[in-house]
Design an enzyme around this catalytic site. Structure first.
Site, PDB file in Angstrom:
ATOM      1  N   HIS A 277       0.820  -1.196   0.000  1.00 50.86           N
ATOM      2  CA  HIS A 277       0.000   0.000   0.000  1.00 50.86           C
ATOM      3  C   HIS A 277       0.867   1.265   0.000  1.00 50.86           C
ATOM      4  CE1 HIS A 277      -3.083   2.773   0.690  1.00 50.86           C
ATOM      5  NE2 HIS A 277      -3.743   2.192   1.646  1.00 50.86           N
ATOM      6  N   CYS A 278       2.154   1.137   0.330  1.00 55.38           N
ATOM      7  CA  CYS A 278       2.939   2.348   0.606  1.00 55.38           C
ATOM      8  C   CYS A 278       4.007   2.669  -0.436  1.00 55.38           C
ATOM      9  CB  CYS A 278       3.605   2.208   1.970  1.00 55.38           C
ATOM     10  SG  CYS A 278       2.411   2.116   3.307  1.00 55.38           S
ATOM     11  N   ILE A 279       4.970   1.759  -0.591  1.00 54.20           N
ATOM     12  CA  ILE A 279       6.175   2.112  -1.364  1.00 54.20           C
ATOM     13  C   ILE A 279       5.855   2.440  -2.830  1.00 54.20           C
ATOM     14  CG2 ILE A 279       8.576   1.450  -1.866  1.00 54.20           C
ATOM     15  CD1 ILE A 279       8.008   1.572   1.113  1.00 54.20           C
TER      16      ILE A 279
END
Ligand SMILES: NC(=O)c1ccc[n+]([C@@H]2O[C@H](COP(=O)([O-])OP(=O)(O)OC[C@H]3O[C@@H](n4cnc5c(N)ncnc54)[C@H](O)[C@@H]3O)[C@@H](O)[C@H]2O)c1
Length: 446
Positions: A277-279
């Site tokens: 979900h982030c990088i």
């Protein structure tokens, strides 16, 4: 009450652990945080617009594999935690934490609409003396320039005098064993000094180390720096993987050698592309915002370009290896091993496995996948594959022309699985070539 007595009153309630907390968004971030505060002696409500999640949580069930149902059941049964869809209950909370999604739009532009919608829900119920903390990942300026006006205009109250506002980035890393929500240090930046002080007091109840910074914008930026650092370094090893591959040098062995240096180097590992979900997403919050200031965040864009090209690189390596076996991609039976974006978790968000499956299928391959964490694929914003996982066994793997290892799940490290498989494309360096169960297997690292 005066503004300082609002702050004193909240501080007293926090110190006495009589404060109640409302956490908006009960997903990967909001749920563990809610349970942690409940286990630390506070009264917590978890708000979510997803009715099914609310019912599931109140029944003591979990929808996230690494958060056991026992933890949820204990928190519910002790009376410390309850999930609800009723935003009117926010009026009873001393502190309100926002953990809603912050996706990118179709053109990779930040979508802060969930934050804005949540801000409007809070504003109509905001009471003097409440502390609001945004935890969703976003670009610098969101808390002070977007959320604060929504809260002030919707409530008629003033930030820093009537209510308090801060940003604190989430560093949750699902599946990690050495650190957890309590022991991961928490950076906190308020829009003013008093908001920082109150937010630090609140998090200190549940979190071992709280790190105050001078503003919400610094806290917002720190989160982005952390994730940009990962994205850029992963892109670096991904690019070096293709360079060393052309020279017939094993990048994995190079990394093992380099990491024996006790200072000045930190290992990052290549793979079939970025997931989670982030990088893959967060760096673009900053490059988008940088453009508004006439600056171009070239490292971010280049890293994005390299990392998103990795599935295509793996597919081209697979095609070349099949060719060496006298086969074409078209009509070859190919198994993608792993749908999760990282090992031992049931999280497939932005997983490059979807790109691999789609790209191989579009070239005419007959593609299946195997992942014990995902019995079947669920529709996502981008994909609707409608596939079911095949069973994990040597017999199954041997029935494919090629097996592409995309995720380093523990289950996939059993070398006997690969005996007699004609071709293994290993993107995670978990399959042994020498001395392994079968000498007939061709192993290609990609
Ligand atoms: N997942 C991670 O590991 C991670 C790590 C660090 C930061 N973050 C950031 O934390 C934020 C939340 O991510 P997540 O992984 O928990 O997302 P998630 O999708 O798992 O959970 C978000 C929850 O918010 C709910 N929701 C959506 N709109 C809502 C609204 N208006 N009101 C109430 N609830 C609403 C959804 O139903 C869902 O349950 C994002 O900004 C993300 O970038 C995530």
């Amino acid at each position: 009450m005066t503004n300082s007595s609002h702050a004193d009153h909240l501080q007293d309630r926090l110190l006495a652990r009589s404060a109640s907390i409302g956490i908006i968004g009960q997903g990967y971030v909001g749920l563990p945080l809610a349970l942690l505060f409940a286990e630390s002696g506070l009264s917590v409500i978890g708000l979510d617009t997803d009715d099914a999640k609310v019912q599931c949580l109140n029944a003591g069930r979990s929808f996230i594999k690494h958060i056991g149902p026992d933890r949820i059941r204990e928190a519910v049964e002790s009376g410390a935690y309850r999930a609800t869809g009723n935003f009117d209950e926010l009026a009873e909370c001393d502190a309100i934490l926002i953990c809603v999604p912050t996706p990118l739009g179709r053109h990779r532009e930040p979508d802060n609409s969930y934050i804005h919608a949540t801000g409007r829900e809070i504003a109509t119920r905001l009471k003097a003396g409440q502390l609001i903390v945004l935890e969703s990942t976003t670009y610098p300026g969101t808390t002070a320039q977007e959320l604060q006006p929504i809260l002030e205009e919707g409530s008629g109250l003033s930030c820093g005098t009537d209510f308090f506002l801060a940003f604190s980035p989430e560093r949750e890393d699902p599946g990690r064993g050495d650190y957890n929500t309590r022991t991961i240090p928490k950076v906190v930046g308020g829009v003013d000094t008093i908001s920082t002080k109150l937010a630090v007091a609140m998090y200190s109840i549940a979190i071992t180390k709280v790190v105050p910074v001078s503003s919400a914008a610094v806290a917002e930026s720190a989160k982005l720096l952390e994730n940009i650092f990962r994205s850029v370094n992963i892109a670096l090893v991904n690019e070096l993987k293709t360079v060393f591959d052309a020279m017939d040098i094993d990048v994995w062995e190079v990394i093992e050698a380099a990491k024996t240096k006790p200072f000045g180097y930190m290992p990052f590992y290549p793979g079939p592309g970025l997931g989670g979900h982030c990088i893959p997403l967060d760096p673009f919050f900053l490059s988008w915002k940088a453009a508004e200031h006439g600056r171009w965040a070239r490292f971010i864009e280049l890293a994005g370009e390299i990392n998103t090209s990795m599935p295509a690189w793996v597919v081209s390596k697979t095609a070349a290896a099949l060719n060496d076996h006298g086969k074409s991609v078209k009509n070859s039976k190919i198994l993608v091993l792993g749908l999760a974006y990282k090992p031992n978790v049931d999280d497939d968000r932005e997983s490059p496995s979807y790109e691999l499956i789609s790209e191989l299928s579009s070239r005419g391959a007959l593609v299946d996948y195997c992942d014990p964490y995902f019995p079947r694929t669920a529709p996502t914003r981008k994909w609707n594959l409608g596939l079911e996982s095949v069973a994990l066994s040597n017999e199954t793997l041997r029935s494919y022309d090629a097996v592409v290892v995309a995720t380093a799940h523990e289950e996939f490290k059993d070398q006997t699985l690969y005996a007699g498989v004609p071709l293994v494309i290993d993107t995670r360096n978990i399959v042994l070539s020498q001395g392994s169960a079968d000498v007939d297997m061709t192993l290609v690292k990609a």
